[in-house]
Design a protein around this motif. Structure first.
Motif, PDB file in Angstrom:
ATOM      1  N   HIS A 137       0.843  -1.208   0.000  1.00  0.00           N
ATOM      2  CA  HIS A 137       0.000   0.000   0.000  1.00  0.00           C
ATOM      3  C   HIS A 137       0.873   1.252   0.000  1.00  0.00           C
ATOM      4  O   HIS A 137       0.568   2.242  -0.685  1.00  0.00           O
ATOM      5  CB  HIS A 137      -0.934  -0.003   1.215  1.00  0.00           C
ATOM      6  CG  HIS A 137      -2.132  -0.872   1.055  1.00  0.00           C
ATOM      7  ND1 HIS A 137      -3.305  -0.425   0.477  1.00  0.00           N
ATOM      8  CD2 HIS A 137      -2.342  -2.175   1.385  1.00  0.00           C
ATOM      9  CE1 HIS A 137      -4.193  -1.406   0.465  1.00  0.00           C
ATOM     10  NE2 HIS A 137      -3.633  -2.482   1.016  1.00  0.00           N
ATOM     11  N   CYS A 162      -5.693  -2.349  -4.487  1.00  0.00           N
ATOM     12  CA  CYS A 162      -5.244  -1.001  -4.853  1.00  0.00           C
ATOM     13  C   CYS A 162      -4.133  -1.022  -5.899  1.00  0.00           C
ATOM     14  O   CYS A 162      -3.798   0.015  -6.486  1.00  0.00           O
ATOM     15  CB  CYS A 162      -4.756  -0.253  -3.614  1.00  0.00           C
ATOM     16  SG  CYS A 162      -3.261  -0.981  -2.862  1.00  0.00           S
ATOM     17  N   CYS A 166      -3.386   1.466  -9.882  1.00  0.00           N
ATOM     18  CA  CYS A 166      -2.281   2.416  -9.706  1.00  0.00           C
ATOM     19  C   CYS A 166      -1.842   2.955 -11.077  1.00  0.00           C
ATOM     20  O   CYS A 166      -1.337   2.201 -11.921  1.00  0.00           O
ATOM     21  CB  CYS A 166      -1.118   1.728  -8.999  1.00  0.00           C
ATOM     22  SG  CYS A 166       0.324   2.785  -8.734  1.00  0.00           S
TER      23      CYS A 166
END
Length: 428
Positions: A137, A162, A166
């Motif tokens: 993260h 996540c 990106c």
């Protein structure tokens, strides 16, 4: 008194000289441009980078700015017990906190499972999963471009969602047992994707690659679990590789790409009854196929092939299932075959002579891997006699397999260099 002062001055000179030389060395490094300093630091492991950061205030500033982080090569003494691993984890956590949001160009992690001794009664309490997920993260927040993860510790854990959205990420290499969900993002800047040992939850992941990864150039799938059907349709993909053993139940492989130049397939399975292979790559130049035959494969007649390697292990009743697309391409310059493939293609000297295949005249280099049969030797003799532009032939044979005398006559009528290799020993 004056004599004593001279003695003291003389005695202090060596120490002053050493201090002066040391300060001069530090000054030389300190006056380098930042980009040069950081380029040097990119090559250091986190252990060496941390040592560098302790030298001076200037070095500590650069230590926190390093754009490339290698969390690997940890001394075994620092990972033996839970206590020592926790201490190491805490140090790495503190470093990431201190460097803040400074940009990370490349972040690589190589972390092995904590294996407790067989007589250890207590359970591991390192909580490494949470720590490493936090590092990932952090890297995403710092706009990482290259993410390289080799982690052998988790079972069926969800990979952070996540990562795929990106925007800065262009290179992702993932070697760990984890679950990958279909990303929610509609666009990705990924150019390189390498997945190994992961579990693909939904076949829609490949649709996401096809539709959302508009600039992807290389895709590698190694021992990927979950999907039975792999379908990739990409306008940007240039290189594709698939490696799967018999325990991975992929049934249908469909690859399509106008820009595809290289395809490597290592596909092993128990039976070909429910398997299919379809390739559409009109500009394909290099094609290597290992493993088992697929019945009636569709290779799309690639007219630009220059290098072909076929090392298959067909079952006895699969010999009749041979594709002609590779053999009929007149552009092939480099050909690599094992004897099982030669036998499966139904090679006999007279049969191939009647075929008058155009690609044979274009061949410049041939590699043949022999086993206990005679088809490979006959094929080598045929190539030496008919491949007019052949420059080199490599024959890999078993120990005590005497093939030189058989090939000698054909070699005399060919200008090609013949190299004999016996396992790990080269015989020219």
């Amino acid at each position: 008194m004056e004599h004593k002062s001279k003695l003291m001055a003389t005695a202090s000179r060596p120490g002053q000289a050493r201090m002066h030389a040391k300060s001069r060395r530090v000054d030389i490094f300190s006056h380098l441009p930042d980009e040069v300093d950081l380029r040097i630091l990119c090559r250091l492991s986190i252990k060496d980078l941390t040592r560098f950061g302790c030298v001076s205030k200037r070095c500590r500033q650069l230590y926190l700015l390093s754009p490339v982080l290698h969390f690997d090569e940890f001394p075994r003494a620092n990972t033996l017990t839970c206590g020592k691993r926790l201490k190491l984890l805490n140090c790495l956590d503190r470093y990431l906190v201190h460097r803040g949001d400074n940009k990370i160009m490349k972040f690589s992690v190589c972390w092995a499972r904590h294996r407790l001794p067989a007589d250890e009664a207590t359970q591991c309490f390192c909580d490494e999963y949470y720590r490493i997920m936090t590092w990932i993260h952090n890297a995403v927040r710092c706009k990482v471009q290259v993410l390289d993860l080799e982690i052998s510790m988790f079972e069926d854990m969800a990979f952070p969602s996540c990562v795929f959205p990106c925007e800065s990420l262009v290179h992702l290499s993932l070697d760990m047992k984890c679950r990958i969900e279909v990303p929610s993002t509609f666009f990705s800047n990924l150019q390189y994707l390498d997945l190994s040992k992961v579990i693909i939850v939904d076949e829609g992941f490949f649709k996401w690659i096809s539709c959302s990864c508009k600039v992807i150039k290389e895709l590698n799938l190694h021992q990927v679990y979950g999907p039975k059907n792999v379908t990739i349709e990409s306008w940007s993909l240039e290189s594709f590789s698939l490696e799967c053993h018999k325990l991975i139940d992929i049934c249908h492989l469909n690859i399509s790409g106008e820009k595809l130049e290289e395809i490597f397939i290592d596909w092993k399975f128990a039976t070909p009854n429910d398997k299919s292979l379809s390739i559409f790559a009109p500009n394909l130049e290099k094609f290597y196929w290992f493993g088992n035959f697929v019945r009636n494969p569709s290779l799309g007649n690639p007219g630009c092939l220059k290098e072909v390697g076929i090392f298959l292990d067909p079952e006895a009743d699969d010999y009749k299932y041979v594709f002609d697309d590779v053999y009929t391409s007149s552009e092939v310059n480099f050909l690599n075959l094992n004897e099982e493939t030669i036998k499966a293609s139904g090679f006999v000297m007279g049969h191939w002579s009647m075929q008058n295949l155009a690609f044979i005249e274009q061949l410049k280099e041939v590699t043949i891997e022999l086993s206990h049969g005679s088809n490979g030797v006959e094929f080598a003799m045929y190539m030496l006699a008919h491949a007019q532009n052949l420059e080199k032939m490599v024959i890999i044979h078993l120990p005590k397999q005497y093939v030189r005398r058989k090939i000698k006559k054909s070699k005399n009528i060919s200008k090609a260099k013949v190299v004999f290799k016996e396992r790990n020993r080269d015989l020219v």
